[in-house]
Design a protein around this motif. Structure first.
Motif, PDB file in Angstrom:
ATOM      1  N   VAL A 167       0.834  -1.203   0.000  1.00  0.00           N
ATOM      2  CA  VAL A 167       0.000   0.000   0.000  1.00  0.00           C
ATOM      3  C   VAL A 167       0.867   1.251   0.000  1.00  0.00           C
ATOM      4  CG1 VAL A 167      -1.720   1.303   1.303  1.00  0.00           C
ATOM      5  CG2 VAL A 167      -1.928  -1.185   1.112  1.00  0.00           C
ATOM      6  N   ASP A 168       1.975   1.202   0.739  1.00  0.00           N
ATOM      7  CA  ASP A 168       2.880   2.345   0.782  1.00  0.00           C
ATOM      8  C   ASP A 168       3.501   2.608  -0.590  1.00  0.00           C
ATOM      9  OD1 ASP A 168       4.349   4.392   2.262  1.00  0.00           O
ATOM     10  OD2 ASP A 168       6.102   3.158   1.870  1.00  0.00           O
ATOM     11  N   ASP A 169       3.853   1.539  -1.311  1.00  0.00           N
ATOM     12  CA  ASP A 169       4.399   1.705  -2.664  1.00  0.00           C
ATOM     13  C   ASP A 169       3.369   2.356  -3.588  1.00  0.00           C
ATOM     14  OD1 ASP A 169       6.836   0.672  -2.044  1.00  0.00           O
ATOM     15  OD2 ASP A 169       6.444  -1.340  -2.842  1.00  0.00           O
ATOM     16  N   ILE A 170       2.122   1.920  -3.480  1.00  0.00           N
ATOM     17  CA  ILE A 170       1.067   2.500  -4.308  1.00  0.00           C
ATOM     18  C   ILE A 170       0.894   3.985  -3.996  1.00  0.00           C
ATOM     19  CG2 ILE A 170      -1.413   2.492  -4.770  1.00  0.00           C
ATOM     20  CD1 ILE A 170      -0.005   0.235  -6.090  1.00  0.00           C
ATOM     21  N   ALA A 171       0.882   4.327  -2.719  1.00  0.00           N
ATOM     22  CA  ALA A 171       0.711   5.728  -2.327  1.00  0.00           C
ATOM     23  C   ALA A 171       1.869   6.588  -2.821  1.00  0.00           C
ATOM     24  CB  ALA A 171       0.589   5.830  -0.806  1.00  0.00           C
ATOM     25  N   GLU A 172       3.092   6.064  -2.722  1.00  0.00           N
ATOM     26  CA  GLU A 172       4.266   6.825  -3.172  1.00  0.00           C
ATOM     27  C   GLU A 172       4.250   7.016  -4.679  1.00  0.00           C
ATOM     28  OE1 GLU A 172       8.000   8.833  -2.750  1.00  0.00           O
ATOM     29  OE2 GLU A 172       6.258   8.414  -1.486  1.00  0.00           O
ATOM     30  N   LEU A 173       3.918   5.969  -5.412  1.00  0.00           N
ATOM     31  CA  LEU A 173       3.860   6.082  -6.872  1.00  0.00           C
ATOM     32  C   LEU A 173       2.800   7.080  -7.300  1.00  0.00           C
ATOM     33  CD1 LEU A 173       5.068   4.971  -9.480  1.00  0.00           C
ATOM     34  CD2 LEU A 173       3.294   3.214  -9.483  1.00  0.00           C
ATOM     35  N   SER A 174       1.652   7.065  -6.633  1.00  0.00           N
ATOM     36  CA  SER A 174       0.586   8.018  -6.941  1.00  0.00           C
ATOM     37  C   SER A 174       1.037   9.444  -6.656  1.00  0.00           C
ATOM     38  CB  SER A 174      -0.665   7.681  -6.119  1.00  0.00           C
ATOM     39  OG  SER A 174      -1.691   8.616  -6.371  1.00  0.00           O
ATOM     40  N   ARG A 175       1.781   9.636  -5.565  1.00  0.00           N
ATOM     41  CA  ARG A 175       2.274  10.977  -5.231  1.00  0.00           C
ATOM     42  C   ARG A 175       3.265  11.472  -6.276  1.00  0.00           C
ATOM     43  NH1 ARG A 175       6.448  13.708  -2.404  1.00  0.00           N
ATOM     44  NH2 ARG A 175       7.733  11.821  -2.413  1.00  0.00           N
ATOM     45  N   LEU A 176       4.164  10.594  -6.705  1.00  0.00           N
ATOM     46  CA  LEU A 176       5.177  10.993  -7.677  1.00  0.00           C
ATOM     47  C   LEU A 176       4.569  11.313  -9.036  1.00  0.00           C
ATOM     48  CD1 LEU A 176       7.883   8.324  -6.791  1.00  0.00           C
ATOM     49  CD2 LEU A 176       8.049  10.787  -6.392  1.00  0.00           C
ATOM     50  N   GLN A 177       3.502  10.617  -9.395  1.00  0.00           N
ATOM     51  CA  GLN A 177       2.869  10.844 -10.691  1.00  0.00           C
ATOM     52  C   GLN A 177       1.811  11.931 -10.648  1.00  0.00           C
ATOM     53  OE1 GLN A 177       1.446   6.895 -11.640  1.00  0.00           O
ATOM     54  NE2 GLN A 177       3.372   6.345 -12.663  1.00  0.00           N
ATOM     55  N   GLY A 178       1.591  12.529  -9.480  1.00  0.00           N
ATOM     56  CA  GLY A 178       0.595  13.578  -9.332  1.00  0.00           C
ATOM     57  C   GLY A 178       1.098  14.914  -9.840  1.00  0.00           C
ATOM     58  N   PRO A 179       0.222  15.929  -9.846  1.00  0.00           N
ATOM     59  CA  PRO A 179       0.578  17.243 -10.382  1.00  0.00           C
ATOM     60  C   PRO A 179       1.414  18.102  -9.440  1.00  0.00           C
ATOM     61  CG  PRO A 179      -1.693  17.266  -9.585  1.00  0.00           C
ATOM     62  CD  PRO A 179      -1.196  15.846  -9.433  1.00  0.00           C
ATOM     63  N   ALA A 180       1.499  17.733  -8.164  1.00  0.00           N
ATOM     64  CA  ALA A 180       2.207  18.565  -7.195  1.00  0.00           C
ATOM     65  C   ALA A 180       3.703  18.600  -7.502  1.00  0.00           C
ATOM     66  CB  ALA A 180       1.987  18.035  -5.772  1.00  0.00           C
ATOM     67  N   GLU A 181       4.308  19.768  -7.334  1.00  0.00           N
ATOM     68  CA  GLU A 181       5.733  19.934  -7.560  1.00  0.00           C
ATOM     69  C   GLU A 181       6.535  19.251  -6.444  1.00  0.00           C
ATOM     70  OE1 GLU A 181       7.589  21.309  -9.945  1.00  0.00           O
ATOM     71  OE2 GLU A 181       5.847  21.744 -11.205  1.00  0.00           O
ATOM     72  N   MET A 182       7.655  18.657  -6.829  1.00  0.00           N
ATOM     73  CA  MET A 182       8.532  18.025  -5.859  1.00  0.00           C
ATOM     74  C   MET A 182       9.247  19.105  -5.048  1.00  0.00           C
ATOM     75  SD  MET A 182       9.891  15.124  -4.744  1.00  0.00           S
ATOM     76  CE  MET A 182       9.573  13.938  -6.063  1.00  0.00           C
ATOM     77  N   PRO A 183       9.154  19.085  -3.709  1.00  0.00           N
ATOM     78  CA  PRO A 183       9.883  20.078  -2.905  1.00  0.00           C
ATOM     79  C   PRO A 183      11.383  19.913  -3.098  1.00  0.00           C
ATOM     80  CG  PRO A 183       8.979  18.340  -1.509  1.00  0.00           C
ATOM     81  CD  PRO A 183       8.399  18.140  -2.874  1.00  0.00           C
ATOM     82  N   ARG A 184      12.098  21.024  -3.120  1.00  0.00           N
ATOM     83  CA  ARG A 184      13.536  20.981  -3.383  1.00  0.00           C
ATOM     84  C   ARG A 184      14.315  21.626  -2.243  1.00  0.00           C
ATOM     85  NH1 ARG A 184      14.139  20.061  -8.998  1.00  0.00           N
ATOM     86  NH2 ARG A 184      12.305  18.861  -9.599  1.00  0.00           N
ATOM     87  N   GLU A 185      15.373  20.965  -1.866  1.00  0.00           N
ATOM     88  CA  GLU A 185      16.317  21.501  -0.892  1.00  0.00           C
ATOM     89  C   GLU A 185      17.673  20.885  -1.176  1.00  0.00           C
ATOM     90  OE1 GLU A 185      15.045  20.327   2.956  1.00  0.00           O
ATOM     91  OE2 GLU A 185      15.282  18.183   2.587  1.00  0.00           O
ATOM     92  N   PRO A 186      18.770  21.541  -0.760  1.00  0.00           N
ATOM     93  CA  PRO A 186      20.095  20.962  -1.006  1.00  0.00           C
ATOM     94  C   PRO A 186      20.249  19.619  -0.287  1.00  0.00           C
ATOM     95  CG  PRO A 186      20.265  23.289  -0.431  1.00  0.00           C
ATOM     96  CD  PRO A 186      18.850  22.886  -0.160  1.00  0.00           C
ATOM     97  N   VAL A 187      20.712  18.622  -1.025  1.00  0.00           N
ATOM     98  CA  VAL A 187      20.905  17.275  -0.477  1.00  0.00           C
ATOM     99  C   VAL A 187      22.322  16.814  -0.810  1.00  0.00           C
ATOM    100  CG1 VAL A 187      20.147  14.875  -0.521  1.00  0.00           C
ATOM    101  CG2 VAL A 187      18.454  16.717  -0.742  1.00  0.00           C
ATOM    102  N   GLU A 188      23.076  16.448   0.212  1.00  0.00           N
ATOM    103  CA  GLU A 188      24.408  15.877  -0.001  1.00  0.00           C
ATOM    104  C   GLU A 188      24.227  14.432  -0.461  1.00  0.00           C
ATOM    105  OE1 GLU A 188      27.163  17.513   0.073  1.00  0.00           O
ATOM    106  OE2 GLU A 188      26.238  19.386   0.808  1.00  0.00           O
ATOM    107  N   LEU A 189      24.459  14.200  -1.745  1.00  0.00           N
ATOM    108  CA  LEU A 189      24.116  12.905  -2.327  1.00  0.00           C
ATOM    109  C   LEU A 189      24.966  11.771  -1.754  1.00  0.00           C
ATOM    110  CD1 LEU A 189      22.133  11.744  -4.327  1.00  0.00           C
ATOM    111  CD2 LEU A 189      23.844  12.020  -6.124  1.00  0.00           C
ATOM    112  N   ASP A 190      26.246  12.028  -1.502  1.00  0.00           N
ATOM    113  CA  ASP A 190      27.096  10.969  -0.960  1.00  0.00           C
ATOM    114  C   ASP A 190      26.635  10.528   0.428  1.00  0.00           C
ATOM    115  OD1 ASP A 190      28.536  11.143  -3.253  1.00  0.00           O
ATOM    116  OD2 ASP A 190      30.254  12.175  -2.392  1.00  0.00           O
ATOM    117  N   ASP A 191      26.226  11.496   1.248  1.00  0.00           N
ATOM    118  CA  ASP A 191      25.712  11.149   2.577  1.00  0.00           C
ATOM    119  C   ASP A 191      24.435  10.330   2.460  1.00  0.00           C
ATOM    120  OD1 ASP A 191      27.805  12.544   3.669  1.00  0.00           O
ATOM    121  OD2 ASP A 191      26.642  14.351   4.107  1.00  0.00           O
ATOM    122  N   LEU A 192      23.599  10.723   1.516  1.00  0.00           N
ATOM    123  CA  LEU A 192      22.342   9.997   1.311  1.00  0.00           C
ATOM    124  C   LEU A 192      22.620   8.562   0.874  1.00  0.00           C
ATOM    125  CD1 LEU A 192      19.144  11.372  -0.315  1.00  0.00           C
ATOM    126  CD2 LEU A 192      20.105   9.265  -1.221  1.00  0.00           C
TER     127      LEU A 192
END
Length: 342
Positions: A167-192
């Motif tokens: 169910v969590d996968d379905i909810a996440e996929l629906s959120r990503l494919q929705g019209p809302a803009e992805m929030p953006r902030e600086p992310v240290e990719l190596d730490d992630l």
């Protein structure tokens, strides 16, 4: 027929011929380059009128000075024709751009709607298995027919967690494919990436798979840390699950122009062409013989996360044929920043 009438008729024929020829050429051009055709339309009009006037003046034996005057008057309209053509071309280009964007959006909406319908169908099908198991265990517990109640309770919890993950996968996929803009902030990719590796390490240890750190780019990206972390974890988990015991999974990051790439190489033995085409499709599971069967949304979510950040995700066989490499590309936050000297 008077000379004047003859001159007018000849001028009309020449004007119509030149205009018709130009119109046919513009019609062909408009199929591939409508903006250029719009720019040429006023020029064709001026040119056809100039040709008609030139023929008429010669036919009527107008004085050379008058003939030149008429041509100069017509040619004086050419700059205005160019201006009008440019305005028309700009408008046509905008309309074509808007139409192309609209077509792409409609195609994307149809793709998403089809994916959602398929996903709902898979969800309804996949939920039946754990639900049936929970029902059997619950009824057995109620009847007292279970020899080890603690083990039955553990199985129920495990199946509930499995359904919760679906169910969590379905909810996440629906959120990503929705019209809302992805929030953006600086992310240290190596730490992630390091955090994702730590989270998947217990699974790798249990499977006898080594997690190897590759080169790190030390890059910062603009995005949603939670979504990016989930995308990288999905790739790592998928790589571990498909790598035989004793094998290794290598993960690293590198800059490539304006993007940063997270690359995860496994030891799955490579994929056939059919799997390579469908590996990012929602519901595609491939070989599930070695790990617990899920909904097949892990790599789909990874691709949607990358696309939501303006990048993409790809999968290819390694040159040695021993495994595959999944690449998650995200725009570099440093791209487009003014230099220190600027």
């Amino acid at each position: 027929m008077t000379p004047e009438t003859s001159a007018v008729a000849l001028s009309a024929v020449v004007t119509a011929g030149a205009g018709g020829t130009g119109a046919l050429l513009l019609a062909r051009l408009a199929r591939e380059r409508p903006a250029v055709a719009a720019l040429g339309a006023p020029l064709v009009l001026v040119g056809s009128l100039a040709a008609g006037v030139a023929v008429a003046t010669r036919s009527m034996l107008i004085a050379e000075d008058d003939y030149r005057t008429l041509l100069f008057v017509l040619l004086a309209g050419a700059p205005m024709a160019v201006v009008v053509g440019l305005l028309l071309a700009r408008r046509v280009w905008r309309l074509e751009h808007e139409a192309a964007s609209s077509r792409a959006a409609r195609a994307r909406d149809r793709e998403i709607e089809t994916s959602r319908r398929e996903t709902i169908r898979w969800l309804s099908h996949d939920l039946r298995t754990p639900l049936a198991g929970i029902r059997v265990l619950a009824e057995s517990l109620e009847d007292g027919a279970v020899a080890e109640p603690a083990r039955a309770h553990s199985s129920i919890v495990r199946e509930v967690d499995r359904m919760d993950g679906m169910v969590d996968d379905i909810a996440e996929l629906s959120r990503l494919q929705g019209p809302a803009e992805m929030p953006r902030e600086p992310v240290e990719l190596d730490d992630l990436v390091s955090d994702a590796v730590s989270g998947v390490s217990p699974l790798a240890d249990a499977a006898g798979v080594r997690l190897v750190a590759g080169d790190l780019a030390g890059a910062t990206v603009l995005g949603e840390a939670r979504a990016l972390s989930r995308a990288v974890s999905n790739v790592l988990r998928n790589a571990v699950q498909h790598t035989p015991s004793g094998g290794s999974v290598t993960v690293g990051t590198r800059r490539d122009g304006d993007v940063v790439r997270v690359e995860v190489a496994d030891g799955c033995g490579g994929l056939d062409e059919e799997s390579l085409r469908h590996v990012f499709d929602a519901g595609w599971r491939g070989d599930t013989s070695r790990h617990e069967r899920g909904m097949g949304l892990g790599l789909t979510i990874t691709r949607e996360v990358s696309r939501a950040h303006g990048g993409d995700a790809t999968l290819a066989n390694l040159p040695d044929g021993e495994g595959c490499v999944v690449t998650l590309a995200v725009p570099d936050a440093a791209a487009g920043r003014p230099s220190a000297s600027g």
